[in-house]
Design an enzyme around this catalytic site. Structure first.
Site, PDB file in Angstrom:
ATOM      1  N   LEU A 155      62.694 103.780  -0.387  1.00 25.26           N
ATOM      2  CA  LEU A 155      64.067 104.160  -0.051  1.00 25.26           C
ATOM      3  C   LEU A 155      64.608 103.274   1.058  1.00 25.26           C
ATOM      4  CD1 LEU A 155      66.575 106.058   0.188  1.00 25.26           C
ATOM      5  CD2 LEU A 155      65.182 107.479   1.717  1.00 25.26           C
ATOM      6  N   SER A 156      65.832 102.770   0.901  1.00 29.24           N
ATOM      7  CA  SER A 156      66.558 102.057   1.936  1.00 29.24           C
ATOM      8  C   SER A 156      65.761 100.851   2.432  1.00 29.24           C
ATOM      9  CB  SER A 156      66.913 103.011   3.077  1.00 29.24           C
ATOM     10  OG  SER A 156      67.827 102.415   3.964  1.00 29.24           O
TER      11      SER A 156
END
Length: 437
Positions: free
Chosen positions: A184-185
């Protein structure tokens, strides 16, 4: 940022530069200064603090929520990362591996407790390796996806993650041909790094709210990559991947891309640039072979099939109505997973279910039948030109704005000119000021 961030002096009592990290402490100090600004834009919420693990080669994690094991010796670890493992009670021999990379300010424990991957590890029998960075590497616990010393094959954090995979193979009897990575991210951007630097290790990856490989090389350029994003040709993006492991001629990893339509931290246009990068790496065009809607919220999926027309080698999943985070769908249903116990795990669709399916870990071997695109209703957005560019629906050149895909001129790059854009097919936008509801 309007100025360069200077390197502060080392704090009192700081250890001297050590071997094996090329003066790791001096690099750490520079990073601590550089990422303070990055954290305000990229940091993901949540407590992000894992409990201390007891000494030993493999020790049970003190927190029982996900029954993680900490592995304290898995190689030279040039990137200074922590390794945790989620091992299902009935792990079969020669099991697949999924490497999971958390977002900024998070920890292995937080990601494990909320992302929902463990649900499918239990159900389908695969090992989850949770890599974890620390404040010694990055003040906000972001993986250093924008630092060349951590993103090149055989160096820094990328090398540490590679060593975790090697350890999983030897210590748990995992299958070297079925290793996947997701994150994520900042963890999504680091997923891009691993796929590019180690295509010989990873069969597939899933980038959630992430960034193409080779976009940023320092904190200043990282901001531009995050928002408004960087527009390059598919050929240029693909070359960055090829340069990460020159001469590699083996099978290329398959890539799934997930992004929220309302992401205000990592602009949604990054999903388009990731698509351009990996379709070009595979020698494919940027027009999807089939489109569909999936999940309870009608996430729009675009698939790009292998040359033989089999399973998709690249897919883009555009999640409506959510901002920056991992889409989850808490519950006990077959397609549900995850929790919203901390920020940036968003109740929407269980991305873990679809990622596991994309990885081929759910026992599905027959590709879904082709669907003539587009099958979903055309999506429309009304916004000013600045927001269209920021969201990746348009590009800007010389102060003028042009719709992505169609190239239609929209006017000046500012907040005073407003248009409605219609997307059909995915990634192709036309002006629809009077024809969208």
């Amino acid at each position: 940022m309007s100025h360069a961030v200077p390197s502060p002096p080392a704090p009192p009592g700081a250890p001297p530069p050590g071997p094996g990290r090329d003066g790791r402490w001096s690099r750490t100090v520079r990073r601590l200064a550089a990422v303070v600004a990055l954290a305000t834009g990229a940091a993901l919420g949540g407590p992000g603090v894992a409990g201390a693990a007891p000494a030993g080669h493999v020790a049970a994690e003190a927190r029982a929520a996900a029954a993680l094991e900490r592995v304290t010796s898995f190689g030279a670890n040039p990137g200074g990362l922590n390794m945790y493992v989620y091992r299902p009670a009935a792990l079969p021999a020669n099991a697949p591996v999924v490497v999971a990379l958390h977002g900024c300010t998070q920890s292995a424990q937080v990601y494990s407790d909320n992302a929902g991957l463990n649900t499918f590890a239990d159900r389908h029998g695969f090992l989850v390796v949770y890599a974890e960075t620390t404040t010694a590497n990055n003040a906000s616990k972001c993986f250093n996806w924008f630092q060349p010393g951590d993103t090149r094959r055989g160096q820094g954090e990328a090398a540490s993650i590679r060593q975790m995979v090697a350890h999983a193979v030897t210590a748990y009897g995992a299958d070297t041909d079925r290793v996947q990575v997701t994150g994520l991210s900042a963890g999504g951007a680091m997923t891009s790094v691993m796929l590019a630097a180690y295509p010989d290790v990873f069969a597939a990856g899933a980038v959630v709210a992430g960034i193409p490989y080779g976009c940023g090389t320092d904190v200043v350029s990282a901001f531009g990559c995050m928002s408004p994003g960087v527009d390059r040709t598919p050929a240029a993006w693909a070359q960055a991947v090829r340069d990460a492991h020159p001469g590699f001629a083996g099978p290329l990893p398959r890539v799934a891309i997930w992004h929220g339509d309302n992401d205000a931290t990592v602009a949604p246009r990054n999903a388009d640039e990731l698509r351009d990068q990996w379709t070009a790496v595979h020698g494919l065009g940027q027009t999807p072979d089939r489109t569909s809607t999936i999940g309870p919220n009608s996430t729009r999926r675009s698939e790009y099939l292998a040359a033989d027309g089999g399973a998709s080698v690249v897919e883009v999943n555009r999640v409506p109505g959510i901002g920056h985070g991992t889409p989850v769908d808490p519950g006990s249903g077959a397609e549900q997973c995850g929790a919203t116990g901390t920020q940036h795990f968003i109740d929407s669709i269980c991305s873990g279910y679809w990622i596991t399916r994309f990885f081929g870990l759910d026992g599905t071997t027959t590709p879904e039948p082709p669907v003539d695109p587009p099958t979903e209703p055309a999506a429309c957005w009304t916004a000013n030109n600045y927001e269209h560019v920021r969201a990746g629906r348009a590009t800007t050149t010389g102060g003028q704005v042009y719709a992505k895909g169609s190239g239609l001129h929209l006017g000046l790059y500012n907040t005073f000119v407003t248009h409605t854009l219609k997307e059909s097919p995915a990634g192709h936008y036309v002006v629809a000021d009077d024809s969208c509801p």
